[in-house]
Write a protein that holds these residues in place. Structure first.
Motif, PDB file in Angstrom:
ATOM      1  N   VAL A  34     -10.259  12.705  -7.615  1.00 26.84           N
ATOM      2  CA  VAL A  34      -9.046  12.816  -7.894  1.00 26.84           C
ATOM      3  C   VAL A  34      -8.024  12.446  -7.009  1.00 26.84           C
ATOM      4  O   VAL A  34      -7.014  11.993  -7.532  1.00 26.84           O
ATOM      5  CB  VAL A  34      -8.821  14.257  -8.503  1.00 26.84           C
ATOM      6  N   SER A  35      -8.365  13.129  -5.665  1.00 33.53           N
ATOM      7  CA  SER A  35      -7.297  12.656  -4.683  1.00 33.53           C
ATOM      8  C   SER A  35      -6.988  11.164  -4.368  1.00 33.53           C
ATOM      9  O   SER A  35      -6.024  10.853  -4.315  1.00 33.53           O
ATOM     10  CB  SER A  35      -7.544  13.558  -3.324  1.00 33.53           C
ATOM     11  N   ASN A  36      -8.306  10.495  -4.521  1.00 34.50           N
ATOM     12  CA  ASN A  36      -8.127   8.988  -4.390  1.00 34.50           C
ATOM     13  C   ASN A  36      -7.352   8.405  -5.378  1.00 34.50           C
ATOM     14  O   ASN A  36      -6.801   7.500  -5.357  1.00 34.50           O
ATOM     15  CB  ASN A  36      -9.491   8.583  -4.295  1.00 34.50           C
ATOM     16  N   ALA A  37      -7.810   8.834  -6.513  1.00 35.14           N
ATOM     17  CA  ALA A  37      -7.205   8.359  -7.948  1.00 35.14           C
ATOM     18  C   ALA A  37      -5.471   8.548  -7.807  1.00 35.14           C
ATOM     19  O   ALA A  37      -4.979   7.662  -8.143  1.00 35.14           O
ATOM     20  CB  ALA A  37      -7.595   8.719  -9.172  1.00 35.14           C
ATOM     21  N   ILE A  38      -5.197   9.533  -7.402  1.00 39.06           N
ATOM     22  CA  ILE A  38      -3.958   9.857  -7.133  1.00 39.06           C
ATOM     23  C   ILE A  38      -3.061   9.126  -6.101  1.00 39.06           C
ATOM     24  O   ILE A  38      -2.010   8.675  -6.147  1.00 39.06           O
ATOM     25  CB  ILE A  38      -3.239  11.300  -7.024  1.00 39.06           C
ATOM     26  N   LEU A  39      -4.092   8.783  -4.961  1.00 35.93           N
ATOM     27  CA  LEU A  39      -3.323   8.137  -3.905  1.00 35.93           C
ATOM     28  C   LEU A  39      -3.258   6.677  -4.221  1.00 35.93           C
ATOM     29  O   LEU A  39      -2.423   5.888  -3.632  1.00 35.93           O
ATOM     30  CB  LEU A  39      -4.228   8.556  -2.877  1.00 35.93           C
ATOM     31  N   LEU A  40      -4.279   6.129  -4.876  1.00 33.14           N
ATOM     32  CA  LEU A  40      -4.584   4.856  -5.010  1.00 33.14           C
ATOM     33  C   LEU A  40      -3.166   4.004  -5.237  1.00 33.14           C
ATOM     34  O   LEU A  40      -2.716   2.848  -4.659  1.00 33.14           O
ATOM     35  CB  LEU A  40      -5.554   4.335  -6.237  1.00 33.14           C
ATOM     36  N   PRO A  41      -2.236   4.317  -6.343  1.00 32.40           N
ATOM     37  CA  PRO A  41      -1.079   3.580  -6.582  1.00 32.40           C
ATOM     38  C   PRO A  41      -0.328   3.557  -5.725  1.00 32.40           C
ATOM     39  O   PRO A  41       0.517   2.504  -5.508  1.00 32.40           O
ATOM     40  CB  PRO A  41      -0.600   4.327  -8.014  1.00 32.40           C
ATOM     41  N   PHE A  42      -0.087   4.735  -4.700  1.00 28.77           N
ATOM     42  CA  PHE A  42       0.895   4.767  -3.754  1.00 28.77           C
ATOM     43  C   PHE A  42       0.210   3.656  -2.504  1.00 28.77           C
ATOM     44  O   PHE A  42       1.411   3.015  -1.949  1.00 28.77           O
ATOM     45  CB  PHE A  42       1.081   6.287  -3.061  1.00 28.77           C
ATOM     46  N   ILE A  43      -0.960   3.685  -2.420  1.00 27.85           N
ATOM     47  CA  ILE A  43      -1.430   2.921  -1.209  1.00 27.85           C
ATOM     48  C   ILE A  43      -1.139   1.437  -1.715  1.00 27.85           C
ATOM     49  O   ILE A  43      -0.939   0.547  -1.130  1.00 27.85           O
ATOM     50  CB  ILE A  43      -3.025   3.293  -1.115  1.00 27.85           C
ATOM     51  N   ALA A  44      -1.236   0.924  -2.976  1.00 27.64           N
ATOM     52  CA  ALA A  44      -1.111  -0.229  -3.492  1.00 27.64           C
ATOM     53  C   ALA A  44       0.376  -0.593  -3.720  1.00 27.64           C
ATOM     54  O   ALA A  44       0.443  -1.753  -3.296  1.00 27.64           O
ATOM     55  CB  ALA A  44      -1.753  -0.363  -5.028  1.00 27.64           C
ATOM     56  N   LEU A  90       1.445  -5.587 -11.955  1.00 30.73           N
ATOM     57  CA  LEU A  90       0.657  -5.215 -12.914  1.00 30.73           C
ATOM     58  C   LEU A  90      -0.728  -4.227 -12.464  1.00 30.73           C
ATOM     59  O   LEU A  90      -0.870  -3.317 -13.142  1.00 30.73           O
ATOM     60  CB  LEU A  90       0.013  -6.516 -13.646  1.00 30.73           C
ATOM     61  N   ILE A  91      -0.980  -4.793 -11.471  1.00 32.64           N
ATOM     62  CA  ILE A  91      -2.242  -3.808 -10.979  1.00 32.64           C
ATOM     63  C   ILE A  91      -1.845  -2.292 -10.682  1.00 32.64           C
ATOM     64  O   ILE A  91      -2.393  -1.555 -10.846  1.00 32.64           O
ATOM     65  CB  ILE A  91      -2.918  -4.529  -9.632  1.00 32.64           C
ATOM     66  N   VAL A  92      -0.594  -2.304  -9.941  1.00 30.13           N
ATOM     67  CA  VAL A  92      -0.011  -0.992  -9.652  1.00 30.13           C
ATOM     68  C   VAL A  92       0.289  -0.124 -10.824  1.00 30.13           C
ATOM     69  O   VAL A  92       0.053   0.906 -10.958  1.00 30.13           O
ATOM     70  CB  VAL A  92       1.328  -1.161  -8.622  1.00 30.13           C
ATOM     71  N   LEU A  93       0.759  -0.805 -11.842  1.00 31.51           N
ATOM     72  CA  LEU A  93       1.241   0.079 -13.023  1.00 31.51           C
ATOM     73  C   LEU A  93      -0.246   0.640 -13.708  1.00 31.51           C
ATOM     74  O   LEU A  93      -0.266   1.741 -14.016  1.00 31.51           O
ATOM     75  CB  LEU A  93       1.801  -0.846 -13.912  1.00 31.51           C
TER      76      LEU A  93
END
Length: 407
Positions: free
Chosen positions: A350-360, A388-391
């Motif tokens: 969950v923490s990585n999934a939440i973090l992923l778009p911000f890192i991207a 598109l990937i960020v979205l």
């Protein structure tokens, strides 16, 4: 043989070794058993997105000679925002990797138990599984060699053997190639498959791999002359990882529709249908997946801490060494005691999934920065694909968060 393999593979192998772990294999197995080959399109899109993001990360490392954590510190100027960002990254990735490590080592143990089940010893009335400790010791000595080249060679051999194991298993099950093609191009979305789609994407596009890749390309190559080699390396190695994931889905799709809780269930189902060799191939592949992910998760945590905290140190420095040693120790500890790491891993996911778009988003900002990247900054097309990937990552982030806390 190894020398020839290393001429084709490089840092991309670390990325493939990291995401093809016990979690990915288990998710792909469940996808195959529950939905057949219908969700292969999700794997294909995830692999393509991973290649795009990892190429950007590698470009940052080669052009700026900075790892992603250091580059983020350079781009985010506001001291409060920088501190918050670095704190979130360290908590989500370093502590998250400690949770994943328990799952990686437990996965390697589970794969070995398919081949040889008796790994318990009795000490003073207590039963202890010695295999997690043995796996931890093996990984410790590999990482302690402190040589990029030697670690790369080990990972290449393991990834190639793992790939052959899963591909051979898939071929043994005699899949329907028409169904395979339909799974790639028809974008089927069976009812109740959203959770599995999110899990597939979440176990393939891994945030810590972005930090790892930007660091290790500098170990392999020096400067922008290697950009083309890095691009092909990422495409080949990550593409091979994608083929492994698809092979697992294909093999699992040939099994009777039943509840699949672990790789042991899949191995036991394979044996009467396709012979004992299918069982052993699957067990070895899962064992290799656990080992490779154990190595890369510990190493990635050390690189993340080094970049985010601004350590100007070499890999041989005690701070760097004791970071990956600590991650490895925690994994061995929880796995040896039989403590179920599932809840820890869920929190980490969950923490990585939440973090992923911000890192991207930050990754896109860095590779679009003229001052940092010069002539090697993103083109408008690369930015469009990245957006598109960020979205999609944002969609994954919100869905993962709400699905976790609504259950």
């Amino acid at each position: 043989m190894i020398k020839k393999l290393t001429s084709y593979f490089g840092p991309g192998t670390f990325v493939a070794a990291a995401f093809i772990g016990p979690g990915t294999i288990t998710i792909c197995s469940i996808a195959g058993v529950k939905f057949g080959t219908d969700l292969i399109w999700a794997l294909v899109l995830s692999i393509l997105a991973t290649i795009v993001l990892q190429n950007m990360s590698a470009r940052i490392g080669l052009v700026t000679q900075k790892d992603l954590g250091t580059a983020m510190r350079h781009v985010v100027r506001h001291p409060v925002l920088k501190s918050i960002l670095m704190f979130l990254v360290v908590v989500a990735i370093v502590f998250g990797n400690a949770a994943y490590e328990a799952g990686n080592i437990s996965g390697a143990v589970m794969g070995f138990s398919v081949i040889y089940a008796d790994t318990l010893v009795s000490i003073g009335g207590f039963q202890l599984d010695y295999l997690p400790l043995l796996i931890g010791v093996i990984c410790f000595f590999i990482l302690n060699m402190n040589s990029y080249k030697k670690i790369e060679n080990v990972l290449i051999v393991l990834v190639v053997l793992m790939s052959l194991s899963f591909l051979t298993t898939a071929i043994i099950t005699q899949p329907s190639y028409l169904a395979l093609l339909q799974g790639v191009f028809l974008f089927n979305m069976p009812s109740e498959s959203l959770t599995t789609v999110l899990a597939i994407v979440g176990t393939t596009i891994v945030p810590y791999n972005l930090f790892l890749h930007s660091s290790i390309v500098q170990e392999k190559w020096n400067g922008v002359k290697a950009l083309s080699a890095a691009k092909w390396d990422s495409a080949i190695a990550i593409g091979l990882g994608g083929i492994v994931s698809i092979a697992v889905v294909v093999a699992a799709s040939r099994l009777p529709k039943a509840e699949l809780l672990s790789i042991l269930d899949m191995a036991e189902t394979l044996e009467p249908l396709y012979g004992v060799y299918a069982k052993y191939l699957l067990g070895f592949g899962f064992f290799a997946a656990g080992i490779t992910s154990t190595l890369t998760a510990a190493l990635a945590a050390a690189y993340v801490l080094k970049g985010c905290l601004g350590w100007k140190i070499a890999k041989s420095h005690p701070k760097f060494k004791w970071t990956w040693r600590g991650i490895l120790f925690l994994g061995v500890f929880f796995s040896s005691l039989g403590i179920n790491p599932i809840e820890l891993i869920q929190i980490a996911q969950v923490s990585n999934a939440i973090l992923l778009p911000f890192i991207a988003i930050l990754l896109l900002a860095i590779v679009s920065n003229q001052k940092l990247m010069g002539e090697f900054k993103n083109t408008w097309l690369q930015n469009a694909v990245g957006i598109l990937i960020v979205l999609f990552c944002l969609f994954l982030s919100f869905k993962s968060f709400f699905m976790m806390y609504s259950s």
